[in-house]
Each structure stands twice: as structure tokens, then as C-alpha cells.
Design a protein around this motif. Sequence first.
Motif, PDB file in Angstrom:
ATOM      1  N   LEU A  67       0.817  -1.210   0.000  1.00  0.00           N
ATOM      2  CA  LEU A  67       0.000   0.000   0.000  1.00  0.00           C
ATOM      3  C   LEU A  67       0.856   1.267   0.000  1.00  0.00           C
ATOM      4  N   ASN A  68       0.325   2.323  -0.620  1.00  0.00           N
ATOM      5  CA  ASN A  68       0.973   3.629  -0.645  1.00  0.00           C
ATOM      6  C   ASN A  68      -0.062   4.717  -0.369  1.00  0.00           C
ATOM      7  N   GLY A  69       0.123   5.475   0.703  1.00  0.00           N
ATOM      8  CA  GLY A  69      -0.779   6.565   1.042  1.00  0.00           C
ATOM      9  C   GLY A  69      -2.037   6.090   1.733  1.00  0.00           C
ATOM     10  N   VAL A  70      -2.678   6.991   2.471  1.00  0.00           N
ATOM     11  CA  VAL A  70      -3.938   6.677   3.143  1.00  0.00           C
ATOM     12  C   VAL A  70      -4.791   7.931   3.172  1.00  0.00           C
ATOM     13  N   LYS A  71      -6.094   7.771   2.857  1.00  0.00           N
ATOM     14  CA  LYS A  71      -6.981   8.932   2.782  1.00  0.00           C
ATOM     15  C   LYS A  71      -8.414   8.514   3.043  1.00  0.00           C
ATOM     16  N   PHE A  72      -9.089   9.251   3.946  1.00  0.00           N
ATOM     17  CA  PHE A  72     -10.520   9.045   4.169  1.00  0.00           C
ATOM     18  C   PHE A  72     -11.321   9.785   3.105  1.00  0.00           C
ATOM     19  N   ALA A  73     -12.463   9.214   2.738  1.00  0.00           N
ATOM     20  CA  ALA A  73     -13.437   9.950   1.942  1.00  0.00           C
ATOM     21  C   ALA A  73     -13.914  11.152   2.753  1.00  0.00           C
ATOM     22  N   ASN A  74     -14.515  12.124   2.072  1.00  0.00           N
ATOM     23  CA  ASN A  74     -14.931  13.356   2.750  1.00  0.00           C
ATOM     24  C   ASN A  74     -16.329  13.265   3.346  1.00  0.00           C
ATOM     25  N   SER A  75     -17.151  12.340   2.839  1.00  0.00           N
ATOM     26  CA  SER A  75     -18.545  12.306   3.291  1.00  0.00           C
ATOM     27  C   SER A  75     -18.970  10.963   3.864  1.00  0.00           C
ATOM     28  N   TYR A  76     -18.059  10.013   3.953  1.00  0.00           N
ATOM     29  CA  TYR A  76     -18.365   8.730   4.593  1.00  0.00           C
ATOM     30  C   TYR A  76     -17.056   8.107   5.073  1.00  0.00           C
ATOM     31  N   ASP A  77     -17.160   7.057   5.882  1.00  0.00           N
ATOM     32  CA  ASP A  77     -15.990   6.507   6.566  1.00  0.00           C
ATOM     33  C   ASP A  77     -15.314   5.382   5.780  1.00  0.00           C
ATOM     34  N   ILE A  78     -15.074   5.641   4.505  1.00  0.00           N
ATOM     35  CA  ILE A  78     -14.271   4.730   3.698  1.00  0.00           C
ATOM     36  C   ILE A  78     -12.839   5.260   3.690  1.00  0.00           C
ATOM     37  N   VAL A  79     -11.872   4.370   3.941  1.00  0.00           N
ATOM     38  CA  VAL A  79     -10.472   4.765   3.913  1.00  0.00           C
ATOM     39  C   VAL A  79      -9.813   4.092   2.719  1.00  0.00           C
ATOM     40  N   TYR A  80      -9.068   4.883   1.929  1.00  0.00           N
ATOM     41  CA  TYR A  80      -8.495   4.416   0.673  1.00  0.00           C
ATOM     42  C   TYR A  80      -6.978   4.327   0.758  1.00  0.00           C
ATOM     43  N   SER A  81      -6.426   3.473  -0.102  1.00  0.00           N
ATOM     44  CA  SER A  81      -4.989   3.434  -0.296  1.00  0.00           C
ATOM     45  C   SER A  81      -4.700   2.887  -1.680  1.00  0.00           C
ATOM     46  N   SER A  82      -3.680   3.462  -2.344  1.00  0.00           N
ATOM     47  CA  SER A  82      -3.263   2.896  -3.629  1.00  0.00           C
ATOM     48  C   SER A  82      -2.345   1.721  -3.371  1.00  0.00           C
ATOM     49  N   CYS A  83      -2.239   0.839  -4.365  1.00  0.00           N
ATOM     50  CA  CYS A  83      -1.539  -0.420  -4.145  1.00  0.00           C
ATOM     51  C   CYS A  83      -0.673  -0.761  -5.356  1.00  0.00           C
ATOM     52  N   THR A  84       0.431  -1.427  -5.090  1.00  0.00           N
ATOM     53  CA  THR A  84       1.339  -1.802  -6.165  1.00  0.00           C
ATOM     54  C   THR A  84       0.800  -2.945  -7.023  1.00  0.00           C
ATOM     55  N   ASP A  85      -0.350  -3.505  -6.649  1.00  0.00           N
ATOM     56  CA  ASP A  85      -0.932  -4.591  -7.446  1.00  0.00           C
ATOM     57  C   ASP A  85      -1.899  -4.062  -8.502  1.00  0.00           C
ATOM     58  N   SER A  86      -1.728  -2.809  -8.889  1.00  0.00           N
ATOM     59  CA  SER A  86      -2.539  -2.190  -9.941  1.00  0.00           C
ATOM     60  C   SER A  86      -3.969  -1.898  -9.506  1.00  0.00           C
ATOM     61  N   THR A  87      -4.157  -1.610  -8.201  1.00  0.00           N
ATOM     62  CA  THR A  87      -5.492  -1.254  -7.703  1.00  0.00           C
ATOM     63  C   THR A  87      -5.418  -0.086  -6.724  1.00  0.00           C
ATOM     64  N   VAL A  88      -6.563   0.535  -6.517  1.00  0.00           N
ATOM     65  CA  VAL A  88      -6.799   1.398  -5.356  1.00  0.00           C
ATOM     66  C   VAL A  88      -7.913   0.731  -4.572  1.00  0.00           C
ATOM     67  N   LYS A  89      -7.708   0.555  -3.281  1.00  0.00           N
ATOM     68  CA  LYS A  89      -8.660  -0.174  -2.449  1.00  0.00           C
ATOM     69  C   LYS A  89      -9.323   0.773  -1.458  1.00  0.00           C
ATOM     70  N   GLY A  90     -10.599   0.482  -1.146  1.00  0.00           N
ATOM     71  CA  GLY A  90     -11.328   1.258  -0.144  1.00  0.00           C
ATOM     72  C   GLY A  90     -11.991   0.346   0.865  1.00  0.00           C
ATOM     73  N   TRP A  91     -11.702   0.557   2.160  1.00  0.00           N
ATOM     74  CA  TRP A  91     -12.291  -0.250   3.228  1.00  0.00           C
ATOM     75  C   TRP A  91     -13.241   0.592   4.068  1.00  0.00           C
ATOM     76  N   ASP A  92     -14.276  -0.039   4.599  1.00  0.00           N
ATOM     77  CA  ASP A  92     -15.155   0.618   5.557  1.00  0.00           C
ATOM     78  C   ASP A  92     -14.444   0.613   6.904  1.00  0.00           C
ATOM     79  N   ALA A  93     -14.036   1.807   7.367  1.00  0.00           N
ATOM     80  CA  ALA A  93     -13.202   1.908   8.565  1.00  0.00           C
ATOM     81  C   ALA A  93     -13.912   1.473   9.831  1.00  0.00           C
ATOM     82  N   ARG A  94     -15.264   1.327   9.775  1.00  0.00           N
ATOM     83  CA  ARG A  94     -16.009   0.941  10.976  1.00  0.00           C
ATOM     84  C   ARG A  94     -16.412  -0.531  10.963  1.00  0.00           C
ATOM     85  N   LEU A  95     -15.942  -1.265   9.942  1.00  0.00           N
ATOM     86  CA  LEU A  95     -16.248  -2.682   9.862  1.00  0.00           C
ATOM     87  C   LEU A  95     -14.964  -3.505   9.930  1.00  0.00           C
TER      88      LEU A  95
END
Length: 387
Positions: free
Chosen positions: A73-101
Motif C-alpha cells: 500500500l501507498n498513502g492513506v486517505k478518508f473519503a470526505n462524506s463517509y468513513d471509507i479509507v483508501y490506499s493505492s496499491c502496487t498490485d494495480s489497484t486502489v482499495k477502499g475499506w469501511d473503517a467501521r467494519l
Amino acid sequence: MEKIEEQFANLNIVKRSSGTEEPTYLLDIDTSKTVPAEKGTLVAVLCSNGLIRIYDKERLNIVREFGGNPGHLNGVKFANSYDIVYSSCTDSTVKGWDARLASEKPVQLFKGYASNIFISFDISCNDHVICAGTEKVDDDALMVFWDARMNSQDLSTTKDPLGAYSETHSDDITQVCFHPSNPNMVVSGSTDGLVNVFDVSADNEEDALVTTCNSVSSVSCIGWSGKDYKQIYCMTHDEGFCWWDLNHLDTDESITRLNVQDVREVIDMKGGVLDYLIGGLYHEKMDKLFIVGGTNTGIIHLMGCTTSGLSHVTSLQGGHAATVRSFFWDMQDDSLLTGGEDAQLLLWKPGAIEKKFTKKDNMKIASSVYQRVRTHSNDSYKRRKKQ
């Protein structure tokens, strides 16, 4: 300036994160933007072991962890209007997780093009668009865009790109940063030394490019500042600092407000030492831009920026025992979060008293790990050539 100096100088440690079995560098920090009072603020921290740790801000205890398997993973950022946290990845994806689950599976997955190795990203202020920057592979260094809007049909499905910019950078895109209030404006920085400003509402890349600024060095950090955020700044991997004013794009005045090749050589630290720069901090209430830097022993320096130059404002000591890698300034309560190579996450507040002061031993990782946690590697793309 006196009021700002007093505010920063009055910062004291109120809490330290609980220890972990594996000492890790804390590389990036962000906090949740929408917080019902009863739930509390969440803090997301990117760690050098490839995990994102979610902390409760007031207690600084680890709530849950997310991983980027199979990529890093590279970088970490929350969405502005909901609790999804994102990170870019060296596997050719950007992933978003629900930070409360407590789920290992991302709720959003953005797939790039073949051979993309994402090392930077950001999400627009209205949460509509995600943009990620790639390492250079062959002759390509891309800014890839996706529609990030969520609906019930999109949850847990993979999204393909809307498109990409490929002509404006010639090397690794180390930084991508959307405008804080205009979702169409984004700035990018690269190891090619260029800082590009785009209006993504344009039909094509050529028309989207608003201006190109040259830092003459590899870009490590970029951001927006100034009234209505009409200015941009950048820091370089050799501790340089550049500051530009976009208000002057259509005038005869120079857009350059300040250009310092090596901040360490020009700033008077009032008896102290500056070893490196961490990032920028625009204080919206005061309309002032600050630079955050530090020493290899864990001292944090705050420096003020004017068109006349840089000046030492204050230093924060007694917190970290090694290099500080990341910080987050919360404008709502004037608190500061810092993360370092000593594996500690610290919460600083004005006039605070630390409830449990247990100074931890230096947990700095062996230098061999340094290569693994670098933002990018000069030869990494050679090992991942297009098939």
C-alpha cells in the motif's frame, strides 16, 4: 504571527499510541471527516509493514487493521462524506475499506491498466473521482481516473478506469492532490521535477493542463494554500521548497512566490538543526502557510513561509525518539497527530498534559528496511516490465 507562534508552542503531548509487537515506520496519517459525536474520530495510519491501522483518536488504541494483499500500500486517505479509507496499491489497484467494519475485504476496488504500479493517489472533495499516479514502466507514467461514487450496486465490485493522462509526466508520479473545494482541480508531482495543475472537467489531457511548474528536483510533497486555495507548493526529495501563485497565470507577474533549493542551508533554526522536511500545513484561519520538518532524533520543527523567505516558528521536543515521517493537523480542535520511525503515534493539543507518560525506547527499524518502505525505487519498474 505572535498568536500563531503561541498556539504552536503551546502544543503538548496528550496521548501516545499503545505498543505493537512489530515495530514499524508510520508513513502517512489521515482522520475521518464526518464524525457523529457518539462514535468518535477515527485515525488511519499507513505502516511500513504494509498495513493500515485504524485508531480511536482520543485513546490512540488500535481498533482494526487492513492489508493490501497481494500488493504493497501507498498513502492513506478518508473519503470526505463517509468513513471509507483508501490506499493505492502496487498490485494495480486502489482499495477502499469501511473503517467501521472489521472486514478484510475492501468495499470498493478500483482496477488500473495492465502493469500499473500505483504509488500515489487522492480523492476529490466531493468524493466523485479518484486519481492515482503510477511508477514509470517502459515509457509510461500515468495519472489514472475512476468514478468513485457509491451505490448499492457498486459495493464490492471492481471498477475500471474512466481514462488516464499519459503525456505530462516523464517519470514516477509521486504525488496527486485534489483541490480542497474545487473537485475539478488536481495537482500532480513527479520525480521528473514537474508540478502540473489540471482542470479535469476538460475533454482531453492537453486542454486539462492549466499550468506546469518546475521544481528542478524530484517532488516528494505537494499541496494547496492561500485564500481560496489559489496557490500550490511542493517539497523535493533533496529538501527543497517551491511556492507558486496561480492568481498570476494570466498576468505579467511571476507566479513564483518562493524557491529554495535546500531549506537546510538557508534557514536559521535558532541553535537547532534541520535534517529533513515532512510536508506543508496551510492554516486556513490565519491564512498562513507553514512547513513541517524535523531532526533524526525526533524533534519537530515548524517554519513559517512568506515571500521574503522561511523562518523558524517553534520546535516540539520530548515526543519522538527517531525521524518523524508523517503528521496531520486538525483545524477543528487545533490538534496535531505525528507518526515516526520509532513506531509511535502521538496526539498533541494546546496546553495538554499527558495522562500516562511512558517514554518508549527507540524502536527505529534496521536500515535494511529503508529500501522496502521508500515511496518508489528507481529500478522497481524494470522488474515489472509489461508482458
